[in-house]
Motif scaffolding. Sequence first.
Motif, PDB file in Angstrom:
ATOM      1  N   THR A 126       0.835  -1.198   0.000  1.00 25.66           N
ATOM      2  CA  THR A 126       0.000   0.000   0.000  1.00 25.66           C
ATOM      3  C   THR A 126       0.870   1.248   0.000  1.00 25.66           C
ATOM      4  O   THR A 126       2.072   1.177   0.253  1.00 25.66           O
ATOM      5  CB  THR A 126      -0.944  -0.001   1.231  1.00 25.66           C
ATOM      6  OG1 THR A 126      -1.923   1.023   1.077  1.00 25.66           O
ATOM      7  CG2 THR A 126      -0.180   0.227   2.530  1.00 25.66           C
ATOM      8  N   GLY A 127       0.243   2.384  -0.304  1.00 24.96           N
ATOM      9  CA  GLY A 127       0.950   3.653  -0.227  1.00 24.96           C
ATOM     10  C   GLY A 127       1.661   4.094  -1.485  1.00 24.96           C
ATOM     11  O   GLY A 127       2.291   5.148  -1.505  1.00 24.96           O
ATOM     12  N   HIS A 145       5.240   1.882  -2.897  1.00 25.24           N
ATOM     13  CA  HIS A 145       4.521   1.082  -1.914  1.00 25.24           C
ATOM     14  C   HIS A 145       5.429   0.658  -0.756  1.00 25.24           C
ATOM     15  O   HIS A 145       6.659   0.638  -0.894  1.00 25.24           O
ATOM     16  CB  HIS A 145       3.966  -0.192  -2.561  1.00 25.24           C
ATOM     17  CG  HIS A 145       2.850   0.048  -3.513  1.00 25.24           C
ATOM     18  ND1 HIS A 145       3.062   0.279  -4.846  1.00 25.24           N
ATOM     19  CD2 HIS A 145       1.511   0.084  -3.333  1.00 25.24           C
ATOM     20  CE1 HIS A 145       1.895   0.449  -5.459  1.00 25.24           C
ATOM     21  NE2 HIS A 145       0.937   0.345  -4.561  1.00 25.24           N
ATOM     22  N   GLU A 150      -2.809  -5.801   6.622  1.00 25.61           N
ATOM     23  CA  GLU A 150      -4.159  -5.311   6.855  1.00 25.61           C
ATOM     24  C   GLU A 150      -4.825  -6.249   7.851  1.00 25.61           C
ATOM     25  O   GLU A 150      -4.842  -7.470   7.650  1.00 25.61           O
ATOM     26  CB  GLU A 150      -4.958  -5.268   5.556  1.00 25.61           C
ATOM     27  CG  GLU A 150      -6.367  -4.710   5.740  1.00 25.61           C
ATOM     28  CD  GLU A 150      -7.150  -4.688   4.443  1.00 25.61           C
ATOM     29  OE1 GLU A 150      -7.450  -3.588   3.943  1.00 25.61           O
ATOM     30  OE2 GLU A 150      -7.458  -5.792   3.925  1.00 25.61           O
ATOM     31  N   ILE A 190       5.053   2.952   8.755  1.00 25.29           N
ATOM     32  CA  ILE A 190       3.930   3.874   8.529  1.00 25.29           C
ATOM     33  C   ILE A 190       2.667   3.282   9.153  1.00 25.29           C
ATOM     34  O   ILE A 190       2.397   2.086   9.024  1.00 25.29           O
ATOM     35  CB  ILE A 190       3.669   4.117   7.033  1.00 25.29           C
ATOM     36  CG1 ILE A 190       4.940   4.571   6.300  1.00 25.29           C
ATOM     37  CG2 ILE A 190       2.558   5.151   6.840  1.00 25.29           C
ATOM     38  CD1 ILE A 190       4.754   4.737   4.802  1.00 25.29           C
ATOM     39  N   PHE A 192      -1.380   3.526   8.849  1.00 19.24           N
ATOM     40  CA  PHE A 192      -2.398   3.972   7.903  1.00 19.24           C
ATOM     41  C   PHE A 192      -3.779   3.900   8.559  1.00 19.24           C
ATOM     42  O   PHE A 192      -4.467   2.874   8.445  1.00 19.24           O
ATOM     43  CB  PHE A 192      -2.389   3.090   6.645  1.00 19.24           C
ATOM     44  CG  PHE A 192      -1.156   3.206   5.797  1.00 19.24           C
ATOM     45  CD1 PHE A 192      -1.063   4.174   4.806  1.00 19.24           C
ATOM     46  CD2 PHE A 192      -0.092   2.335   5.969  1.00 19.24           C
ATOM     47  CE1 PHE A 192       0.076   4.266   3.997  1.00 19.24           C
ATOM     48  CE2 PHE A 192       1.043   2.417   5.173  1.00 19.24           C
ATOM     49  CZ  PHE A 192       1.130   3.392   4.182  1.00 19.24           C
ATOM     50  N   THR A 194      -7.669   4.005   9.132  1.00 17.37           N
ATOM     51  CA  THR A 194      -8.792   3.827   8.201  1.00 17.37           C
ATOM     52  C   THR A 194      -9.997   4.678   8.586  1.00 17.37           C
ATOM     53  O   THR A 194     -10.959   4.747   7.822  1.00 17.37           O
ATOM     54  CB  THR A 194      -9.215   2.345   8.144  1.00 17.37           C
ATOM     55  OG1 THR A 194      -9.691   1.945   9.445  1.00 17.37           O
ATOM     56  CG2 THR A 194      -8.047   1.453   7.742  1.00 17.37           C
ATOM     57  N   LYS A 199      -7.024   7.831  13.336  1.00 23.34           N
ATOM     58  CA  LYS A 199      -6.003   8.851  13.101  1.00 23.34           C
ATOM     59  C   LYS A 199      -5.696   9.607  14.397  1.00 23.34           C
ATOM     60  O   LYS A 199      -4.520   9.822  14.739  1.00 23.34           O
ATOM     61  CB  LYS A 199      -6.471   9.825  12.020  1.00 23.34           C
ATOM     62  CG  LYS A 199      -5.502  10.965  11.705  1.00 23.34           C
ATOM     63  CD  LYS A 199      -6.032  11.821  10.551  1.00 23.34           C
ATOM     64  CE  LYS A 199      -5.071  12.948  10.204  1.00 23.34           C
ATOM     65  NZ  LYS A 199      -5.010  13.986  11.251  1.00 23.34           N
ATOM     66  N   ARG A 224      -0.353   8.248   7.874  1.00 23.73           N
ATOM     67  CA  ARG A 224      -0.961   8.660   6.614  1.00 23.73           C
ATOM     68  C   ARG A 224      -2.319   7.996   6.445  1.00 23.73           C
ATOM     69  O   ARG A 224      -2.511   6.854   6.868  1.00 23.73           O
ATOM     70  CB  ARG A 224      -0.069   8.253   5.435  1.00 23.73           C
ATOM     71  CG  ARG A 224       1.250   9.010   5.358  1.00 23.73           C
ATOM     72  CD  ARG A 224       2.224   8.356   4.389  1.00 23.73           C
ATOM     73  NE  ARG A 224       1.627   8.026   3.109  1.00 23.73           N
ATOM     74  CZ  ARG A 224       2.279   7.392   2.132  1.00 23.73           C
ATOM     75  NH1 ARG A 224       3.549   7.020   2.307  1.00 23.73           N
ATOM     76  NH2 ARG A 224       1.692   7.127   0.994  1.00 23.73           N
ATOM     77  N   PRO A 225      -3.285   8.685   5.842  1.00 25.40           N
ATOM     78  CA  PRO A 225      -4.600   8.075   5.618  1.00 25.40           C
ATOM     79  C   PRO A 225      -4.467   6.777   4.821  1.00 25.40           C
ATOM     80  O   PRO A 225      -3.622   6.671   3.930  1.00 25.40           O
ATOM     81  CB  PRO A 225      -5.356   9.141   4.809  1.00 25.40           C
ATOM     82  CG  PRO A 225      -4.656  10.418   5.134  1.00 25.40           C
ATOM     83  CD  PRO A 225      -3.210  10.065   5.332  1.00 25.40           C
ATOM     84  N   ALA A 226      -5.302   5.806   5.161  1.00 24.53           N
ATOM     85  CA  ALA A 226      -5.257   4.518   4.468  1.00 24.53           C
ATOM     86  C   ALA A 226      -5.514   4.695   2.979  1.00 24.53           C
ATOM     87  O   ALA A 226      -6.344   5.503   2.558  1.00 24.53           O
ATOM     88  CB  ALA A 226      -6.295   3.573   5.069  1.00 24.53           C
ATOM     89  N   GLU A 227      -4.758   3.943   2.181  1.00 26.54           N
ATOM     90  CA  GLU A 227      -4.909   3.951   0.737  1.00 26.54           C
ATOM     91  C   GLU A 227      -5.279   2.548   0.271  1.00 26.54           C
ATOM     92  O   GLU A 227      -5.466   1.643   1.085  1.00 26.54           O
ATOM     93  CB  GLU A 227      -3.606   4.431   0.081  1.00 26.54           C
ATOM     94  CG  GLU A 227      -3.172   5.829   0.523  1.00 26.54           C
ATOM     95  CD  GLU A 227      -1.850   6.251  -0.077  1.00 26.54           C
ATOM     96  OE1 GLU A 227      -1.606   5.909  -1.258  1.00 26.54           O
ATOM     97  OE2 GLU A 227      -1.062   6.910   0.619  1.00 26.54           O
TER      98      GLU A 227
END
Length: 279
Positions: A126-127, A145, A150, A190, A192, A194, A199, A224-227
């Motif tokens: 991810t990312g 990435h 997850e 990181i 992430f 969701t 956050k 960082r916000p989940a991607e």
Amino acid sequence: MEATEDEIVEQLYNLIVNPNTREWERYLLTATKNSLTDQVNFKEQLAKLEAELRPLALRNNLTPDVADFYQMITGKKAVEHVVKEKHFISDSVYQERAIFAGGCFWCMVEPFENQPGIVSVLSGYTGGTTEDPSYDQVSSGHTGHVEAVEIIFDTRVVSYRDLLALYWQITDPTDALGQFQDRGMQYRPIIFPTTNEQKVLAEKTKQAVINSGRYKRPIVTEIRPAEKFWPAENYHQAFYKKQPKRYRAIKRERRQFLAYQHLMGNIRQKMAQIKRNPS
């Protein structure tokens, strides 16, 4: 049912032109294809190819399609490269997703998977910017990435705060260029979140780590916000169960580093306390 010679030759051609086939694998497959074209003994050439692929096959280090081909020529059932069947939220009221990157995902699964309240843990990427990346693409460090896990968890049994507490214990928050023996931007730490609530909690715990004074170097773990989360190939899933001996060796190195880091953190905190209260 065994594959026919025509089916095997067709698979050879497909793998040679497959962009995900590694160059070393492609070299061996091409050599076999050329020998078969020259009408060299089919069984002998296939046995030679099987012997050359075997070392990586035994360590689950062949690329997915080549791994399937290896299973074909050895008469074994091919492993489908699909995600875990139970990796989905089945109860939107009491289940949440959490995504963490903290080095090689091989070592990030077991610590979470063995906690009460964990529904499923999936290794993936991810990312970054590349759509549906492969392991080799991510390992090159050019996709943006990171390797990550997850997690689907039951909030009635385990909280996101609990998962964060574990995350800070099993990663090195001072290393922005990798984790432990894994070097490269694809291994950087990181979190992430969701949801917005995740956050807020992630930022609070990060500040608590900074304020703890346990670390000599700056805390560099990103939030960082989940991607989009791309599941890794099946042979990477539950690696600690598939390759227990290899996993234990990797885990041992991580634990030794963390034990030393935590010891130094305890000493640092104790010294700070003595300075504040010299009497």
